[in-house]
Design an enzyme around this catalytic site. Structure first.
Site, short mmCIF file in Angstrom:
data_model
loop_
_atom_site.label_atom_id
_atom_site.label_comp_id
_atom_site.label_asym_id
_atom_site.label_seq_id
_atom_site.Cartn_x
_atom_site.Cartn_y
_atom_site.Cartn_z
N ASP A 91 0.84 -1.31 0.19
CA ASP A 91 0.09 -0.08 -0.02
C ASP A 91 0.81 1.53 -0.04
O ASP A 91 1.64 1.47 0.80
CB ASP A 91 -0.95 -0.09 1.21
CG ASP A 91 -1.84 1.15 1.56
OD1 ASP A 91 -2.75 1.34 0.69
OD2 ASP A 91 -1.52 2.27 1.80
N TYR A 100 4.73 9.39 2.34
CA TYR A 100 5.17 8.15 1.42
C TYR A 100 6.40 8.16 0.80
O TYR A 100 6.33 9.30 -0.14
CB TYR A 100 3.94 7.79 0.59
CG TYR A 100 2.67 7.00 1.58
CD1 TYR A 100 2.58 5.63 1.66
CD2 TYR A 100 1.66 7.85 1.97
CE1 TYR A 100 1.59 5.12 2.10
CE2 TYR A 100 0.67 7.38 2.97
CZ TYR A 100 0.64 6.07 2.80
OH TYR A 100 -0.53 5.45 3.46
N ASN A 198 -10.46 8.05 3.97
CA ASN A 198 -10.71 8.70 4.75
C ASN A 198 -11.93 9.52 4.57
O ASN A 198 -12.14 10.88 4.87
CB ASN A 198 -9.58 9.70 4.82
CG ASN A 198 -8.37 9.13 5.33
OD1 ASN A 198 -8.21 8.63 6.51
ND2 ASN A 198 -7.38 9.21 4.57
N LEU A 248 -2.73 -0.63 14.63
CA LEU A 248 -2.03 -1.09 15.74
C LEU A 248 -1.70 -0.07 16.62
O LEU A 248 -0.84 0.15 17.46
CB LEU A 248 -0.55 -1.71 15.11
CG LEU A 248 -0.96 -3.06 14.46
CD1 LEU A 248 0.69 -3.50 14.06
CD2 LEU A 248 -1.47 -4.05 15.16
N SER A 299 5.52 -1.58 9.67
CA SER A 299 6.63 -1.88 10.55
C SER A 299 7.94 -1.65 9.95
O SER A 299 8.10 -1.93 8.65
CB SER A 299 6.51 -3.29 11.31
OG SER A 299 7.72 -3.58 12.32
N GLU A 307 5.76 -11.37 11.82
CA GLU A 307 4.77 -11.73 12.70
C GLU A 307 3.28 -11.24 12.36
O GLU A 307 2.42 -12.00 12.59
CB GLU A 307 4.94 -11.21 14.27
CG GLU A 307 6.34 -11.87 14.74
CD GLU A 307 6.67 -11.24 16.03
OE1 GLU A 307 7.54 -11.84 16.83
OE2 GLU A 307 6.23 -10.06 16.15
#
Length: 332
Positions: A91, A100, A198, A248, A299, A307
């Site tokens: 993404d 980005y 959004n 998260l 991450s 994970e």
């Protein structure tokens, strides 16, 4: 003598079968230690290797878990970690915005031929400073060139409007003008699926009312404390797939939450993770998936990236899902 021999053989055979049966039942009666969360029969989402994707309303198949690439320290490094771990949805967003820097490294992956183009699902977005038919077209063409591809899998309007913090110029038009261009590009088969990010419920209602091509995806903030239930319900009614970002908890830091990341530090979610020998992130990603929502964890860490996609071998029981659901709105 022959009869006696036969009887002896039968006795030995009986004793052998009796001991085998005794051993079997002894094994069955031993307690077994659960290593994954027990599958709930009432869960909305059943997990297996064939259900890692979702069919959008136009039939396009999209992975349920993708890598979010906003504000990564080293986008190229994280993207390669993700591809090694099995991610196929990446993404991104236009380089017009400050968040980005991932279109260039994604383009390098495509150019390298390491993966067939059809094996990757690339999302990018139109920055609100580029709203307007002509401006949107120009921005889209720049994204195609930067990504080194001739089509985009999913193209989204990033925000419905500008504000001072993200736009250094006034756009030439509004999101409605941009949507007309995006529909045209879709009809020309330069985009496989289209949508927005959004948008609130009122904006989604207007979009649905004016669209020639039905939006396939709404991407929005969704985490245990911000569950956007009105938007999720709207999408279900209109067969628009809801895709979650910032699940998260990172969004709370951007809006000034002084207590740090409430998702990763949640006592409830940490206790669930500890009980079932999973990470907090795995519990949250799995919680999102079981609601029929796709998710874009991000991450900088190889370990965490690996994970975060290792979530298709367990399910969260219904009663635990409901415990997490109750967190909604408790920070407000």
């Amino acid at each position: 003598m022959k009869l006696r021999g036969k009887l002896g053989t039968l006795v030995l055979l009986f004793l052998f079968l009796w001991f085998c049966g005794l051993y079997y039942f002894r094994i069955q009666l031993q307690p077994k230690r659960a290593t994954i969360i027990e599958t709930s029969k009432k869960s909305e989402y059943k997990s297996d290797d064939q259900e890692r994707n979702v069919a959008l309303n136009n039939g396009v198949i999209m992975p349920l878990v993708g890598l979010g690439t906003a504000a990564l320290r080293s986008p190229a490094e994280s993207i390669n970690y993700a591809l090694d771990a099995g991610y196929r949805l990446l993404d991104s967003a236009s380089t017009t915005g400050p968040w980005y820097r991932s279109e260039v490294p994604i383009g390098e992956v495509i150019k390298s031929g390491r993966f067939k183009r059809d094996d990757l699902f690339i999302t990018t977005k139109l920055h609100p400073a580029d709203h307007g038919y002509a401006s949107a077209k120009k921005s889209f063409e720049i994204s195609l060139e930067t990504l080194q591809t001739d089509y985009i899998d999913l193209y989204l309007i990033h925000f419905p409007r500008c504000w001072d913090a993200i736009c250094s110029k006034s756009p030439e038009g509004d999101w409605r003008d941009s949507w007309r261009f995006i529909e045209d590009a879709y009809l020309e088969r330069k985009i496989r699926a289209i949508g927005v990010s959004n948008f609130n419920v009122a904006e989604m209602q207007e979009l649905v009312s004016i669209a020639r091509v039905k939006p396939a995806v709404l991407q929005s903030w969704f985490d245990p404390f911000q569950q956007s239930r009105d938007l999720v319900a709207f999408c279900k009614r209109h067969e628009i797939h809801f895709q979650a970002y910032s699940s998260l908890g990172t969004q709370w830091q951007y809006i000034g939450e002084s207590r740090g990341n409430p998702v990763l530090s949640s006592r409830l979610i940490n206790s669930i993770a500890e009980k079932y020998n999973k990470t907090v992130a795995q519990i949250v990603v799995r919680w999102v998936l079981q609601q029929g929502i796709s998710v874009l964890p991000r991450s900088n860490s190889r370990k965490h990236i690996e994970e975060n996609i290792d979530v298709f071998n367990f399910q969260i029981p219904l009663e635990v899902m409901e415990e997490i659901n109750k967190l909604d709105g408790t920070l407000n």
